[in-house]
Design a protein around this motif. Structure first.
Motif, PDB file in Angstrom:
ATOM      1  N   ASN A  10       7.876 -15.018   4.053  1.00  0.00           N
ATOM      2  CA  ASN A  10       8.528 -13.969   4.831  1.00  0.00           C
ATOM      3  C   ASN A  10       8.310 -12.619   4.166  1.00  0.00           C
ATOM      4  O   ASN A  10       7.891 -12.535   3.017  1.00  0.00           O
ATOM      5  CB  ASN A  10      10.032 -14.238   4.927  1.00  0.00           C
ATOM      6  CG  ASN A  10      10.330 -15.502   5.694  1.00  0.00           C
ATOM      7  OD1 ASN A  10      10.247 -15.535   6.900  1.00  0.00           O
ATOM      8  ND2 ASN A  10      10.655 -16.566   4.966  1.00  0.00           N
ATOM      9  N   ALA A  14      13.191  -9.405   4.583  1.00  0.00           N
ATOM     10  CA  ALA A  14      13.786 -10.349   5.543  1.00  0.00           C
ATOM     11  C   ALA A  14      15.029 -11.005   4.962  1.00  0.00           C
ATOM     12  O   ALA A  14      15.079 -11.360   3.789  1.00  0.00           O
ATOM     13  CB  ALA A  14      12.767 -11.412   5.919  1.00  0.00           C
ATOM     14  N   ASP A  18      11.606 -16.345   9.146  1.00  0.00           N
ATOM     15  CA  ASP A  18      11.033 -16.163  10.474  1.00  0.00           C
ATOM     16  C   ASP A  18      10.603 -17.493  11.090  1.00  0.00           C
ATOM     17  O   ASP A  18      10.427 -17.579  12.298  1.00  0.00           O
ATOM     18  CB  ASP A  18       9.831 -15.215  10.418  1.00  0.00           C
ATOM     19  CG  ASP A  18      10.253 -13.783  10.111  1.00  0.00           C
ATOM     20  OD1 ASP A  18      11.397 -13.423  10.435  1.00  0.00           O
ATOM     21  OD2 ASP A  18       9.424 -13.037   9.546  1.00  0.00           O
ATOM     22  N   HIS A  19      10.468 -18.519  10.278  1.00  0.00           N
ATOM     23  CA  HIS A  19      10.002 -19.811  10.787  1.00  0.00           C
ATOM     24  C   HIS A  19      11.161 -20.766  11.100  1.00  0.00           C
ATOM     25  O   HIS A  19      11.261 -21.286  12.196  1.00  0.00           O
ATOM     26  CB  HIS A  19       9.044 -20.455   9.774  1.00  0.00           C
ATOM     27  CG  HIS A  19       8.400 -21.705  10.260  1.00  0.00           C
ATOM     28  ND1 HIS A  19       8.829 -22.948   9.862  1.00  0.00           N
ATOM     29  CD2 HIS A  19       7.374 -21.896  11.126  1.00  0.00           C
ATOM     30  CE1 HIS A  19       8.086 -23.857  10.463  1.00  0.00           C
ATOM     31  NE2 HIS A  19       7.190 -23.251  11.225  1.00  0.00           N
TER      32      HIS A  19
END
Length: 90
Positions: A10, A14, A18-19
């Motif tokens: 990421n 962050a 994001d996954h």
């Protein structure tokens, strides 16, 4: 910042992966809790959380300022009563 749950890379800013969507700081804490070992690599990538010191200093300064203002008000009120009590009625 690498997620320890899914190993997705990421961005450094962050807060969530994001996954897989896990809170990145929580994934580090879970890893530490599960492995009972803190490696230098993990410590180096942990997000820096704000410390309480700055907040504590601000609160301390606020308390001091409020105390000083309160004392000034108290002295002013006492002086007014003293002046009114010592005046002779006309």
């Amino acid at each position: 910042m690498k997620c320890l749950q899914c190993n997705f890379e990421n961005s450094d800013t962050a807060k969530f992966c994001d996954h897989c969507g896990i809170l990145l700081y929580a994934s580090y804490r879970a890893h530490i809790r599960n492995n009972k070992v803190i490696t230098e690599e993990i410590v180096a990538t942990l997000p820096i959380l704000p410390t309480k010191r700055k907040r504590d200093k601000t609160l301390k300064m606020l308390r001091i300022v409020i105390s000083i203002v309160g004392m000034i008000l108290l002295i002013t009120i006492l002086m007014m009563f003293f002046i009114l009590a010592t005046e002779e009625p006309t």
